[in-house]
Design an enzyme around this catalytic site. Sequence first.
Site, mmCIF file in Angstrom:
data_model
loop_
_atom_site.group_PDB
_atom_site.id
_atom_site.type_symbol
_atom_site.label_atom_id
_atom_site.label_comp_id
_atom_site.label_asym_id
_atom_site.label_seq_id
_atom_site.Cartn_x
_atom_site.Cartn_y
_atom_site.Cartn_z
ATOM 1 N N ASP A 1 6.601 1.127 6.415
ATOM 2 C CA ASP A 1 5.232 0.617 6.283
ATOM 3 C C ASP A 1 4.494 1.556 5.350
ATOM 4 O O ASP A 1 4.035 2.608 5.762
ATOM 5 C CB ASP A 1 4.583 0.572 7.672
ATOM 6 C CG ASP A 1 3.124 0.140 7.622
ATOM 7 O OD1 ASP A 1 2.686 -0.338 6.564
ATOM 8 O OD2 ASP A 1 2.432 0.295 8.645
ATOM 9 N N ASP B 1 3.925 -6.720 3.706
ATOM 10 C CA ASP B 1 3.565 -5.645 4.636
ATOM 11 C C ASP B 1 3.827 -6.041 6.090
ATOM 12 O O ASP B 1 3.294 -5.431 7.008
ATOM 13 C CB ASP B 1 2.068 -5.296 4.410
ATOM 14 C CG ASP B 1 1.654 -3.982 5.061
ATOM 15 O OD1 ASP B 1 2.540 -3.173 5.377
ATOM 16 O OD2 ASP B 1 0.447 -3.778 5.239
ATOM 17 N N HIS C 1 4.265 2.977 12.324
ATOM 18 C CA HIS C 1 3.396 4.053 12.840
ATOM 19 C C HIS C 1 4.073 4.808 13.984
ATOM 20 O O HIS C 1 3.424 5.261 14.915
ATOM 21 C CB HIS C 1 2.037 3.534 13.339
ATOM 22 C CG HIS C 1 1.305 2.709 12.350
ATOM 23 N ND1 HIS C 1 0.010 2.278 12.543
ATOM 24 C CD2 HIS C 1 1.662 2.249 11.124
ATOM 25 C CE1 HIS C 1 -0.372 1.566 11.495
ATOM 26 N NE2 HIS C 1 0.618 1.530 10.621
ATOM 27 N N GLU D 1 -4.919 1.839 3.025
ATOM 28 C CA GLU D 1 -4.871 0.633 3.860
ATOM 29 C C GLU D 1 -4.915 0.990 5.338
ATOM 30 O O GLU D 1 -5.560 0.320 6.138
ATOM 31 C CB GLU D 1 -3.593 -0.160 3.544
ATOM 32 C CG GLU D 1 -3.550 -1.558 4.153
ATOM 33 C CD GLU D 1 -2.932 -1.633 5.550
ATOM 34 O OE1 GLU D 1 -2.968 -2.716 6.145
ATOM 35 O OE2 GLU D 1 -2.414 -0.603 6.055
ATOM 36 N N GLU D 2 -4.223 2.081 5.703
ATOM 37 C CA GLU D 2 -4.078 2.444 7.123
ATOM 38 C C GLU D 2 -5.389 2.924 7.737
ATOM 39 O O GLU D 2 -5.492 3.039 8.950
ATOM 40 C CB GLU D 2 -2.998 3.524 7.291
ATOM 41 C CG GLU D 2 -1.605 3.086 6.849
ATOM 42 C CD GLU D 2 -0.994 2.028 7.748
ATOM 43 O OE1 GLU D 2 -1.650 1.595 8.718
ATOM 44 O OE2 GLU D 2 0.142 1.628 7.474
ATOM 45 N N HIS E 1 0.824 -1.209 0.000
ATOM 46 C CA HIS E 1 0.000 0.000 0.000
ATOM 47 C C HIS E 1 0.859 1.262 0.000
ATOM 48 O O HIS E 1 1.934 1.283 0.608
ATOM 49 C CB HIS E 1 -0.990 0.012 1.175
ATOM 50 C CG HIS E 1 -0.390 -0.042 2.542
ATOM 51 N ND1 HIS E 1 -0.029 1.083 3.248
ATOM 52 C CD2 HIS E 1 -0.087 -1.098 3.356
ATOM 53 C CE1 HIS E 1 0.447 0.725 4.440
ATOM 54 N NE2 HIS E 1 0.439 -0.580 4.531
ATOM 55 N N ASP F 1 -0.090 4.345 1.176
ATOM 56 C CA ASP F 1 -0.345 5.339 2.225
ATOM 57 C C ASP F 1 0.419 5.038 3.506
ATOM 58 O O ASP F 1 0.846 3.909 3.741
ATOM 59 C CB ASP F 1 -1.847 5.441 2.535
ATOM 60 C CG ASP F 1 -2.444 4.164 3.100
ATOM 61 O OD1 ASP F 1 -2.128 3.068 2.593
ATOM 62 O OD2 ASP F 1 -3.239 4.252 4.063
HETATM 63 ZN ZN LIG Z 1 1.172 -1.577 6.327
#
Ligand SMILES: [Zn+2]
Length: 421
Positions: free
Chosen positions: A149, A206, A389, A183-184, A86, A88
């Site tokens: 990520d 991922d 994150h 995705e997030e 992904h 984002d």
């Molecule tokens: Zn991810």
Amino acid sequence: MNINNQNLMDRFIEYVKIDTQSVENSSTYPSTEKQLVLSRLLEKQLRAIGSSNVHLTKHGYVFATLPSNLPKNFKIEVPPIGFIAHVDTSPDVSGAGVKPQIHKNYQGQKIVLPKDNSQIIEPASDPALRNCIGHDIITADGTTLLGADNKAGIAEIMTACEFFLENPEIFHGDIKIAFTVDEEVGQGTKYFDVKEFGATYAYTIDGETAGEIENETFCADTATLLVKGINIHPGYAKNKMINSVKIASDIIAKLPKNSLSPETTDKREGYIHANSMEGNVEKTMVKFLIRDFTIDGLKEKEKLLEDIKNQVLKNYKGASAEIRIDESYRNMRYILDDYPHVVDYAIEAIKRTGLQPHKNLIRGGTDGARLSFMGLPTPNIFTGGHNFHSKREWISLQNMEKATEAIIQLVQVWAEKGEKS
Ligand SMILES: [Zn+2]
């Protein structure tokens, strides 16, 4: 294996510098326009390295194909295999102005991030660093997340594609690529057209620690408790008012204190998580996130919540309460167990990179879980990144190479062993 490390690194650095943060509760799809800056770049780069059928869908997914180069009359049936990442990054931490820092030939020391010396990455808190002695570690500068990520996954997939296009003598079936958005914020597969994508099985790239493959996610429901009381002017309320805030609080207070919550569980344990509450005397609503690895475990927890509610309600004559259950997602293992070769081949591929393969659980959901239930069985493979994150996010370049190699090996395992009848 002859992987172009410099290109892998350059791609990763280029991608993380592009701010692609998604946002919750957006009225547009994708949730932010800036994600498409990276999607368009990937579209262009996929064309430049020679992929086929490259296109950006109207919802912002990039799809591409590396057509099979298997000889006609090839003796085994090799299905089209997909690789997904992904674009984002998480809404939790800024992804604007990411300044990647490369710590070459890491020797086990503390890494203090230059723009905020309270941000420290060290083996005591990050034991995976102990396996990265001699590696090149990439971090942000302490003010943003890094974005490994999932830009590590993108760079790894792109570099694997480049490898196959530059080494046409290596046999492979159809390889399908997808780079998704949002995705997030839990919307990564909202408009994902499995048929158009064209893969029979897929892998999200991922995950975190090198060597890991994740084939289980939570089963997840949301339970919404709605309590109705009776409101009367407080000056005239004696024997008349029934306060729904108190009833809801009573129900929450009767949940176990030392178990069944996110803060008291790990591994295979599930929970009933009182996630939000709003209300007044008349009406109070509480949202509970219910999680377990099995549907039976989920139902048990929902029954417990129902029992507690009924028990509490007995003390408040005239009040009412009900619980509504909404399904969120299910453990992808319910699907993957029907296609054991999908995970077995990934384990074989990881072994061939020299790493020790390790099956892991995800205490959450993934796009792969949703795709699995949409008819595309999709476990999750490591990227080599850590502390997603977070401003302390980091990744080892050498483990990114291993992830790239795992993708290349996996395509070859499929070409050797093919579909199981
Ligand atoms: Zn991810």
